[in-house]
Each structure stands twice: as C-alpha cells, then as structure tokens.
Design a protein around this motif. Sequence first.
Motif, PDB file in Angstrom:
ATOM      1  N   ALA A   1     -13.804  65.106  32.144  1.00 25.46           N
ATOM      2  CA  ALA A   1     -13.465  64.104  33.152  1.00 25.46           C
ATOM      3  C   ALA A   1     -13.145  62.758  32.503  1.00 25.46           C
ATOM      4  CB  ALA A   1     -14.628  63.951  34.134  1.00 25.46           C
ATOM      5  N   ARG A   2     -13.899  62.428  31.453  1.00 24.11           N
ATOM      6  CA  ARG A   2     -13.642  61.164  30.755  1.00 24.11           C
ATOM      7  C   ARG A   2     -12.262  61.168  30.096  1.00 24.11           C
ATOM      8  NH1 ARG A   2     -13.942  58.862  25.814  1.00 24.11           N
ATOM      9  NH2 ARG A   2     -14.329  60.902  24.849  1.00 24.11           N
TER      10      ARG A   2
ATOM     11  N   LEU B   1     -22.545  70.964  31.761  1.00 23.85           N
ATOM     12  CA  LEU B   1     -22.457  69.661  32.426  1.00 23.85           C
ATOM     13  C   LEU B   1     -21.909  68.598  31.481  1.00 23.85           C
ATOM     14  CD1 LEU B   1     -25.826  69.624  34.429  1.00 23.85           C
ATOM     15  CD2 LEU B   1     -23.515  69.896  35.361  1.00 23.85           C
ATOM     16  N   ALA B   2     -22.331  68.645  30.232  1.00 28.64           N
ATOM     17  CA  ALA B   2     -21.836  67.679  29.243  1.00 28.64           C
ATOM     18  C   ALA B   2     -20.348  67.883  28.988  1.00 28.64           C
ATOM     19  CB  ALA B   2     -22.628  67.820  27.934  1.00 28.64           C
TER      20      ALA B   2
ATOM     21  N   ASN C   1     -18.183  69.125  31.118  1.00 31.48           N
ATOM     22  CA  ASN C   1     -17.471  68.645  32.311  1.00 31.48           C
ATOM     23  C   ASN C   1     -17.338  67.124  32.310  1.00 31.48           C
ATOM     24  OD1 ASN C   1     -17.223  71.260  33.190  1.00 31.48           O
ATOM     25  ND2 ASN C   1     -18.980  71.179  34.590  1.00 31.48           N
ATOM     26  N   ARG C   2     -18.432  66.453  31.925  1.00 26.91           N
ATOM     27  CA  ARG C   2     -18.377  64.985  31.868  1.00 26.91           C
ATOM     28  C   ARG C   2     -17.357  64.526  30.830  1.00 26.91           C
ATOM     29  NH1 ARG C   2     -24.061  65.487  32.565  1.00 26.91           N
ATOM     30  NH2 ARG C   2     -24.357  65.386  30.299  1.00 26.91           N
ATOM     31  N   GLU C   3     -17.290  65.205  29.675  1.00 22.33           N
ATOM     32  CA  GLU C   3     -16.357  64.830  28.622  1.00 22.33           C
ATOM     33  C   GLU C   3     -14.906  65.089  29.060  1.00 22.33           C
ATOM     34  OE1 GLU C   3     -14.954  63.414  24.961  1.00 22.33           O
ATOM     35  OE2 GLU C   3     -16.869  63.219  26.040  1.00 22.33           O
TER      36      GLU C   3
END
Length: 343
Positions: A72-73, A65-66, A68-70
């Motif tokens: 996307a950022r 999840l981390a 994926n967030r990175e």
Amino acid sequence: MGKGHFENWGESAIADNSQQTDTSTDIDTDDKNQFNSGQHGGQIVVDSMEGSMGKIGDPKILRRLAQNREAARKSRLRKKAYVQQLESSRIKLTHLEQELKRARQQGMFIAAGASGDHNSVVGGNGALAFDMDYSRWLDDHQRLINDLRSAVNTQIPDNELRILVEAVMSHYDEIFRLKSIATKSDVFHMLSGMWKTPAERCFLWIGGFRSSEILKMLGNHLEPLTDQQLMGICNLQQSSQQAEDALSQGMEALQQSLVDTLSVGFTSSGNVGDYMGQMAIAMGKITTLENFLHQADLLRQQTLQQLHRILTTRQSARAFLVISDYMSRLRALSSLWLARPKD
C-alpha cells in the motif's frame, strides 16, 4: 359450617395453591434457562476473542499484514509520482504554448540560413522556422527558374546554361538539407505536409513527391532521347519504384508496430512504470520514423542527381522547367480551389 362445606372449601384451597405453585415453578425454570444461555453465550464470545488473539500472533499473518502495508505504501508513492509527473508535463506544455504565442505576436524568427546553423527555431519552434525557410526557398527557386527559362528561350551557350542548371540542382540540395533539420525538430509536421498547399498534400508521399511519378511525367517532355538515355531513365524509374515500395511497406509496418505498442495495457492496473516503459518504446519508434523520412528525401535527391547525369545540359534544363511548372500548377490549383464561389 357443615362438614360437607368444610371439605369443599379445603379442596378449593388446595386447588388454588396447586395452580400458584405450578406457575411459580414455570417462571423459575425460564429464568434459569435464560441465565444458563447467557452464561453459555458469554463463554462463546470469550473463546472467540481468545482464538482471534491467538491467530493475530501467528507469524504468517503478521508477515502478510506487513507485506500488505508495504504494498500500500509503494502504491501511494507511485500514484504521487505519477500525479507529480502529470503536473510537470502540464506546466511544460503551458510554458511552450506561451512561448509560441509570444513568438507569433512579436515575430521573433531565428531561422537557419546559409551559415549552416542547425538550431533552426522560431521562438523555440522548428516547424515555424521551416515554414519560413520554405517560403524563402520558393521565392529563390522561382527566380532561378525564371532565369533558366529565359536562358533556354534565348539559346545561350551550353557552358553558360550549365551554370544555371547547376544552380537549380544546388537549390534542390538546399531544401533537402532544410528538411533534414526540420525533421529532427518535428517529424510529424514534415510528414503531414502542412507547409505545402492542399493540392500538393493530396499527392504527398512520406513528406514529398514520388520520384517514379516525376520520371514518368518527364518521359513525354524530353524527346528526342537516345536509346541509352531511354534505358537509363527506364532503369532509374524502376529502381525508384522498388525503393518507394520498400519504404511504403516499412512505413506501414512501423505504424502498425506503433499502434500495437500504444495499445498494450489498456486493462491493466495503470502501473506508472509499465506506462513509461511503453512510451519509451514508442519514442524509439518515432526516431525510426525520422529515418524513413530521411530515406525518402535521399531517394528524391539521388533521383534528381541521376537524372541530371543521364541527360544533356539542355535536357536537364528542360526537365527542371517541367518539374517546376508541375509544382506551380498544383499550387495554383489550390489557390483557385480555395477562392472558388461557395454558393
């Protein structure tokens, strides 16, 4: 009431009570089943929620999840940078168009002259500067050719004729110098030949004339020639043809390489870094394109110089007159074609 009637009444009452008891029992059983089912379903939901909560706490899932967030950022940042770059390019293009329009309206020309200034611009546009320089060069060239023609017809001494021939040769060197400056500013303008007439562009080869074709044309207008001169011109024509073929093949290979570079990644995700990398490679290939144009002009210049060394002064004068007449006829042909009746 008789005994038989009493017994019948009793049996009827018992039957009624039995039916009521059965119905009541069925209802109670259904309610019980529904209650038990509800309890079981609720237990499943609770178990599922507890399992999900347990999985969320898994280190692998948290790490994914981390990541994926990175990702996307970073994707948002790349898109933002790409949009900003496009906007900056649009602003620069608009600014250049405004400067060009203002230069055309005001007629503010800053051209490179005999002082050797290499910042040849017209309102910030090197192509317009060269067009103006070339127009001036044509006027000066025509005056030199007129003087040379008059000198040949009046049979002036060779030492005086040599001065005029050298002046024409130096004037050709000037146009090659101007083209070299303009090529650094706008190589596509020079390759397209838009500074020439339509008929001249029809015979254009890498921004100019073919040396081998000029030599072939001169062979019928310079007689009589000695055997040594004939051999020299024949060798010069052959070497010019070989150089032209090599440059033509190089240009074709360069154009194909440029096509291959620009066509890479059409189906990719549109990564800005990849796009800019491909464009940087393409820009490097355009620099190579400038080198090809420079080599072609160098071949033309050296051909004229070699021809001048092979011929006598009067033959050189005649050769320059023939070349000039040929170019003048091409320009005249363009004017006649554009002025033809359109019916």
